[in-house]
Design an enzyme around this catalytic site. Sequence first.
Site, short mmCIF file in Angstrom:
data_model
loop_
_atom_site.label_atom_id
_atom_site.label_comp_id
_atom_site.label_asym_id
_atom_site.label_seq_id
_atom_site.Cartn_x
_atom_site.Cartn_y
_atom_site.Cartn_z
N PRO A 53 38.97 -4.56 -16.72
CA PRO A 53 40.28 -4.92 -16.15
C PRO A 53 40.68 -4.02 -14.98
O PRO A 53 41.25 -4.48 -14.00
CB PRO A 53 41.24 -4.76 -17.34
CG PRO A 53 40.38 -4.99 -18.55
CD PRO A 53 39.01 -4.48 -18.18
N GLY B 7 36.91 -3.79 -10.93
CA GLY B 7 36.25 -5.02 -10.50
C GLY B 7 35.38 -4.69 -9.30
O GLY B 7 34.27 -4.22 -9.43
N GLU C 84 30.16 -11.56 -8.43
CA GLU C 84 29.09 -10.67 -7.99
C GLU C 84 29.38 -10.03 -6.63
O GLU C 84 28.51 -9.94 -5.76
CB GLU C 84 27.75 -11.42 -7.94
CG GLU C 84 27.53 -12.22 -9.19
CD GLU C 84 26.21 -11.96 -9.87
OE1 GLU C 84 25.34 -11.29 -9.29
OE2 GLU C 84 26.05 -12.44 -11.00
#
Lengths: 390, 260
Positions: free
Chosen positions: A139, A142, A374
């Site tokens: 969380p 990223g 990604e």
Amino acid sequence: MDFSIPDEYAEMVSTFRAFLDREVRPVEEAFLRELQEDELTPQMKEAGLGLRRRSAELGFYAAHMPEEVGGWGLSNLGYTLLVEAGASTGLRFATFVLGPPNPESPNPILMDLPLEVRDRHVPPLVRGETTMCFALTEPEAGSDAQAIRTTAVRDGDAWVLNGRKHFITNGANADVAVIFAANDREKRANGGITAFLVERGTPGLTVGKQQRTLAGDTNQAELVLEDCRVPPEHVIGEVGFGFQSAMKFLNSGRAYIGAMCVGIADHLIRISVEQARNREAFGRPIGKYQAIQWMLADSAVEVHAARLMTYHLAWLVDRGDYPIRESSMVKLNNTEMVGRVADRAVQVFGGMGLLTEGPVERIFRWVRMLRIVEGTSEVQRLIIARSLGL
Amino acid sequence: MNIVVCVKRVPDTAAEKKLDPEDFTLDRESVESIMNPVDEYGVEEALRLKDEHGGEVTILTMGPEPAEKQAVRKALALGADRGVLVTDDAIHGSDALATAYVLALALADLEPDLVILGSESTDARTSLVPQALAQLLAMPGLTNVKKIEVADGKVTVHREEEGGHAVVEASLPAVVSVVKGINEPRYATLKGIMSAKQKPVDVLSGDDIGLDPAEVGLAGSRTEVVEAVPRPPKEQGTIVQDEGDGAAKLADFLQQNKFV
């Protein structure tokens, strides 16, 4: 300079296409109604996994893995061509039969496990009997993946993991998870992040929320680690240097995502051209109008450029380079490119392009995801900017 | 057992084909080529027999280099042991009988126990070569075969016939043509594709096999293509308007056209 595809790869791709036509297409056609509803029923999943095992038996599914674990040791260019060929058929079930860029397929970083652990876990993955997941994102971490807060503390004969992962593709179903945790948060990538192989059912590892994305799947899961004890032989590579493994995975993943974008764009152009030839307005096929021609000409140019960039990246990887910049360029260019091509395809199809039962709406929605996963487009630009000395 | 499979390169079945406007031979430059699909069943059958009885599988083809080599390489990738390619400018345009003549000359030197061919090629569709070949080699010719068994110097086959099959037996050596569906052709593996590059492919000229140029090519062929006309475009079908009597109209249409 030689731009030709080596004969043996051309032969391999034609064999792969024959497999798609003979074995995958009939399954796709059996589920046309469900596919139109954008459903993935348990029967479809079962059929898909059956195709995957068949593809593994023929060698395609995990061809990118080394021979000692049952793969073909196929080069990056070879697998790039397979991914492109699979995507360009437009077959939904084609996604089951190839490993990369799907993170549930066996990953070469597992080769860094101790031999005994490797030989227990990797061959079933290669045979398509089991799946994995790649748990890096959190969380609070990223794009800035080094900021992970999941901790790994050595306690006697085990590492103890605590933390929370989210947006983990296949997290709920994976037989094994590759989990990244900080053994020393101060050191970050430089000695502070370790990769662990954690088996499903290990006490302390539970699946949290499963989330739906705009692509309609429910394959994104939260993984919760509470005093999860992992034996030291399940450390992948060296303690503290898991981040490098993660980057290696993401780099090769970017090449294959690039190839997938080329294949999808190729498929979109083909069906758009067909539509432009057949659909008539004001007494002529719409493909006779410049407005349509220019859209498709632009798409053709963009896919050509993307294809050359992708093959070049594969060539660099196969030469033994570590092309961080070119990986980012391909990921950025190709995911943005396929978005534009899909947008034009919707325009060419007009009203039919908006229908969920039409051939482009789902693709349009799905490719939007590729600019986020990604490594977002922005992170790719950041990496490219760094390579310019900024 | 020494098995020779004759294969042919044909234009991709799905592709649009063009003929040379001068002599009506196929313009091979204009189209992607593949191994004749039925030949794949022949190769598979040979490999299956080799697995069972041991021996060697040789792939024989004729035509221009290097493209023809690709068809041979494909069969080698599937597991065949070696290839023979007969290539000579003189054979361009050979019809079925002239083709059989060339193949028969090459086969005489290969001393096969069994010659396998696909029952027809998807481009010419004459189905004449297997039978002509058997005649020229003075071997039994078993055509349209959907099952092969070999034992004690004999070959026993199921020959596809209207409404069933005939069981036919012949002494070896023999020529057998197989039909689609006789087996499930395997796929080439990457290893197979890589190792195919190391396998020998002999390239033979007309002189090497003792070919008489007068028997082959457009001039030596007994048939001649005098005209080739593209298939006319599909005509608009009949549209039946349903005004409550659609079913009756459809039935009438089917009856008039003798479908029912």
